[in-house]
Write an enzyme that holds these catalytic residues in place. Structure first.
Site, PDB file in Angstrom:
ATOM      1  N   ALA A 107       0.798  -1.229   0.000  1.00 44.43           N
ATOM      2  CA  ALA A 107       0.000   0.000   0.000  1.00 44.43           C
ATOM      3  C   ALA A 107       0.830   1.277   0.000  1.00 44.43           C
ATOM      4  O   ALA A 107       0.344   2.334  -0.401  1.00 44.43           O
ATOM      5  CB  ALA A 107      -0.952  -0.012   1.199  1.00 44.43           C
ATOM      6  N   GLY A 121       3.596   1.593  -1.736  1.00 43.66           N
ATOM      7  CA  GLY A 121       4.362   1.632  -2.985  1.00 43.66           C
ATOM      8  C   GLY A 121       3.795   2.631  -3.980  1.00 43.66           C
ATOM      9  O   GLY A 121       2.796   3.311  -3.711  1.00 43.66           O
ATOM     10  N   ILE A 130       2.284   2.219  -6.996  1.00 43.25           N
ATOM     11  CA  ILE A 130       0.924   1.934  -7.475  1.00 43.25           C
ATOM     12  C   ILE A 130      -0.071   2.184  -6.348  1.00 43.25           C
ATOM     13  O   ILE A 130      -1.113   2.816  -6.549  1.00 43.25           O
ATOM     14  CB  ILE A 130       0.805   0.486  -8.000  1.00 43.25           C
ATOM     15  CG1 ILE A 130       1.702   0.290  -9.223  1.00 43.25           C
ATOM     16  CG2 ILE A 130      -0.645   0.152  -8.350  1.00 43.25           C
ATOM     17  CD1 ILE A 130       1.809  -1.152  -9.692  1.00 43.25           C
ATOM     18  N   HIS A 155       0.408 -11.571 -18.707  1.00 44.65           N
ATOM     19  CA  HIS A 155       0.768 -10.150 -18.603  1.00 44.65           C
ATOM     20  C   HIS A 155       2.289 -10.063 -18.692  1.00 44.65           C
ATOM     21  O   HIS A 155       2.997  -9.943 -17.693  1.00 44.65           O
ATOM     22  CB  HIS A 155       0.258  -9.552 -17.293  1.00 44.65           C
ATOM     23  CG  HIS A 155       0.722  -8.135 -17.089  1.00 44.65           C
ATOM     24  ND1 HIS A 155       0.347  -7.124 -17.930  1.00 44.65           N
ATOM     25  CD2 HIS A 155       1.541  -7.578 -16.170  1.00 44.65           C
ATOM     26  CE1 HIS A 155       0.922  -5.986 -17.531  1.00 44.65           C
ATOM     27  NE2 HIS A 155       1.657  -6.250 -16.464  1.00 44.65           N
TER      28      HIS A 155
END
Length: 329
Positions: free
Chosen positions: A13, A15, A17, A188
């Site tokens: 959380a 970081g 992103i 991905h």
């Protein structure tokens, strides 16, 4: 606003992103202006101080929908009662690390988180994995949560999907809202297959509108597949805000449903559709309703698409074999 808060757990959380994602979630981008949200934020011990600073900023926004925030380093505590878990935190690939090293390092993280979700998450839990290698991290978490239905796990290919829409809009001069039925197949990673042969631009077949196989093969597909690396080259850091936006988009559509006449790309457990080996977490075109996804069936796959899908799913099978040998699943 009488509905009970949706408990949303976010890992990594503090970081990059996470920093973009939390404010989107708290402002109502996920479920709209009427559903409050409680954030439950997981970080490793050394990052908790930084996370406290992020929580101070969340407080300072005075978001009407944010009913509470809890932070900690223990997944059994943070995942307790979670309705949605967004697994963003992952070990990045460092200098000299082989892909197998990366799989092993992340395997330990996602094994522990899968077990914790299995024990304490709410019965209606949905788990979205953004941290890379996302497909295989999702497979590891799912394999360590035997009591959670396997279809409740998904890995993020929505960023690739959104990138593909953007590139197609730019090529055709259309708006992004004019483009429907984009598909990302597979992993991905750089082997992913962005497929416009079923996509539509203002109701017309996208490949026919483009009318240029050379552009599709040598420009569009590599641009989408290698976009992350291009952003690192330009920005000196990996894509964070766009990944957070796609994470929000994916979770919203999963929970609230896809629009009529359109679909989205999600990496979900394969049932063998389109020749993708059963049990792999691979990206498919899906529709969603009431928190459940369904793989779109009946699409014709030509020889070009078949070879691309086979290549990316072979990579997923290799990753699954690697983590099986490591004893992670």
């Amino acid at each position: 606003m009488s509905a009970s808060p949706l408990k949303v757990a976010v890992t990594g959380a503090a970081g990059q992103i996470g920093y973009s994602l939390l404010f989107r979630l708290a402002s109502g981008s996920l479920l709209g202006p009427d559903r409050p949200i409680e954030l439950r934020l997981l970080e490793i011990e050394p990052a908790l101080k930084a996370l406290e600073g992020v929580v101070m900023e969340l407080d300072d926004c005075a978001f009407p929908l944010l009913s509470g925030v809890e932070i900690g380093a223990d997944p059994n505590k943070i995942f307790d009662g979670a309705n949605l878990a967004l697994l963003v935190g992952a070990r990045p690939r460092g200098p000299g690390m082989e892909r197998s090293d990366l799989l092993e390092a992340n395997g330990a993280i996602f094994t522990a988180q899968g077990k914790a979700l299995n024990e304490v998450a709410a019965d209606d839990i949905r788990v979205g994995v953004t941290g890379n290698p996302a497909n295989t991290n999702a497979l590891i978490a799912m394999s360590n949560a035997p009591d959670i239905p396997r279809e409740r796990f998904s890995a993020l290919t929505r960023l690739d999907h959104n990138r593909a829409i953007s590139q197609l809009a730019k090529k055709t001069g259309a708006k992004v809202t004019d483009i429907k039925k984009m598909t990302i197949w597979g992993n991905h990673s750089a082997t992913q297959y962005p497929d416009i042969f079923h996509a539509e631009v203002k109701g017309k077949n996208a490949a026919e509108v483009v009318g240029d196989q050379n552009w599709i093969e040598n420009d569009f597909i590599p641009t989408v597949a290698k976009r992350g690396a291009a952003i690192i080259d330009a920005r000196g850091a990996s894509s964070a805000a766009s990944a957070a936006s796609a994470t929000t988009d994916a979770a919203r559509d999963w929970l609230l449903g896809t629009p009529a006449g359109d679909w989205v790309s999600m990496a979900v457990i394969s049932d063998g559709s389109y020749g993708v080996p059963e049990g792999l977490i691979s990206s498919f075109p899906v529709t969603t309703k009431d928190g459940d996804w369904t793989i779109v069936q009946g699409l014709e796959i030509d020889e070009f698409s078949r070879s691309r899908i086979d290549k990316t799913t072979a990579e997923l099978a290799d990753e699954r074999n690697a983590v099986t040998q490591l004893g992670l699943i």
